[in-house]
Design a protein around this motif. Structure first.
Motif, mmCIF file in Angstrom:
data_model
loop_
_atom_site.group_PDB
_atom_site.id
_atom_site.type_symbol
_atom_site.label_atom_id
_atom_site.label_comp_id
_atom_site.label_asym_id
_atom_site.label_seq_id
_atom_site.Cartn_x
_atom_site.Cartn_y
_atom_site.Cartn_z
ATOM 1 N N LEU A 187 48.466 35.617 25.338
ATOM 2 C CA LEU A 187 49.644 36.353 25.645
ATOM 3 C C LEU A 187 49.529 37.864 25.596
ATOM 4 O O LEU A 187 49.880 38.698 26.521
ATOM 5 C CB LEU A 187 50.885 35.819 25.101
ATOM 6 N N LYS A 188 48.890 38.486 24.378
ATOM 7 C CA LYS A 188 48.720 39.567 24.155
ATOM 8 C C LYS A 188 47.877 40.323 25.348
ATOM 9 O O LYS A 188 48.248 41.445 25.867
ATOM 10 C CB LYS A 188 48.295 39.748 22.747
ATOM 11 N N ARG A 189 46.682 39.589 25.652
ATOM 12 C CA ARG A 189 45.889 39.918 26.721
ATOM 13 C C ARG A 189 46.540 40.356 28.025
ATOM 14 O O ARG A 189 46.697 40.994 28.738
ATOM 15 C CB ARG A 189 44.590 39.268 26.872
ATOM 16 N N GLN A 190 47.558 39.251 28.211
ATOM 17 C CA GLN A 190 48.437 39.407 29.566
ATOM 18 C C GLN A 190 49.186 40.478 29.524
ATOM 19 O O GLN A 190 49.622 40.991 30.449
ATOM 20 C CB GLN A 190 49.055 37.940 29.741
ATOM 21 N N ILE A 191 50.040 40.659 28.492
ATOM 22 C CA ILE A 191 51.014 41.773 28.265
ATOM 23 C C ILE A 191 50.238 43.240 28.637
ATOM 24 O O ILE A 191 50.522 44.064 29.201
ATOM 25 C CB ILE A 191 51.681 41.874 26.854
ATOM 26 N N ILE A 192 48.903 43.306 27.754
ATOM 27 C CA ILE A 192 47.996 44.529 28.017
ATOM 28 C C ILE A 192 47.606 44.562 29.389
ATOM 29 O O ILE A 192 47.629 45.866 30.160
ATOM 30 C CB ILE A 192 46.906 44.571 27.028
ATOM 31 N N SER A 223 59.487 38.339 31.476
ATOM 32 C CA SER A 223 58.955 38.877 32.896
ATOM 33 C C SER A 223 58.719 40.234 32.907
ATOM 34 O O SER A 223 57.631 40.712 33.329
ATOM 35 C CB SER A 223 60.429 38.725 33.812
ATOM 36 N N LEU A 224 59.472 41.284 32.157
ATOM 37 C CA LEU A 224 59.100 42.751 32.087
ATOM 38 C C LEU A 224 57.822 42.812 31.447
ATOM 39 O O LEU A 224 56.880 43.644 31.654
ATOM 40 C CB LEU A 224 60.115 43.404 31.187
ATOM 41 N N LEU A 225 57.368 42.072 30.558
ATOM 42 C CA LEU A 225 55.965 41.976 29.892
ATOM 43 C C LEU A 225 54.777 41.384 30.758
ATOM 44 O O LEU A 225 53.946 41.345 30.483
ATOM 45 C CB LEU A 225 56.225 41.234 28.458
ATOM 46 N N GLY A 226 55.206 41.042 31.837
ATOM 47 C CA GLY A 226 54.459 40.390 32.731
ATOM 48 C C GLY A 226 53.818 38.807 32.283
ATOM 49 O O GLY A 226 53.097 38.241 32.750
#
Length: 186
Positions: A50-55, A11-14
């Motif tokens: 997932l990496k793109r979503q986190i960024i 959740s913290l990572l979006g």
């Protein structure tokens, strides 16, 4: 500090953990095992979606924080800020410094702490100003463990029961999150 659960971490990572089938069953598991933490980090960093979503989530959070900070300080005409915290390493101070630098601001942050541990010395060697009142860089050594073991009492007595900082909304306004700490037990 209580370790995050996998669900809270996502959740913290979006991220929505329910959409990540491999880890959905671990939603309420606390991340305490170093190998599990590494596995999670590797998985998240290697999955391009997932990496793109986190960024994207991180960029949005930085933008909201900058909106808030700009509402209380004229960042364009400021070259120094003072940051006050309980301590120990200066992690939050470093994060704010990075956010400001990424946004193109050349602002020096002077950190004032109740105490700083020996781990804060790396940031100091990198040019960060971190001053501890009771402890400075882990000195005096004989007092460090005593003070650090009791600091949670000081922190809890200083936190209002109204809530603690949770997030910044799209307009840069603070959204308080209701506390779960029962102050009568402190």
């Amino acid at each position: 500090v209580e370790p995050f659960t996998v669900g809270t971490y996502f959740s913290l990572l979006g991220l929505n953990i329910k959409k990540v089938k491999k880890y959905a069953k671990y939603e309420n598991v606390k991340i305490v095992d170093e190998h599990f933490r590494e596995e999670l980090t590797n998985f998240l960093s290697k999955d391009p979606v997932l990496k793109r979503q986190i960024i994207e989530s991180s960029a949005a959070k930085r933008e909201r924080f900058l909106k808030y900070l700009s509402s209380v300080v004229d960042l364009a005409h400021t070259n120094k800020l003072t940051f006050v915290d309980v301590g120990w390493i200066g992690t939050t101070q470093s994060a704010i410094q990075v956010i400001l630098q990424l946004a193109g601001y050349s602002i020096e942050i002077h950190g004032l702490y109740l105490g700083t541990s020996y781990k804060s010395q790396y940031g100091t060697l990198q040019g960060s100003i971190r001053e501890g009142f009771l402890l400075n860089g882990g000195y005096p050594c004989e007092a460090a463990s005593v003070i650090q073991s009791g600091v949670h009492i000081l922190k809890q007595s200083a936190i209002l029961n109204a809530g603690t900082l949770g997030v910044f909304n799209e307009n840069g306004k603070i959204i308080l999150v209701k506390q779960t700490t029962d102050h009568s037990k402190v």
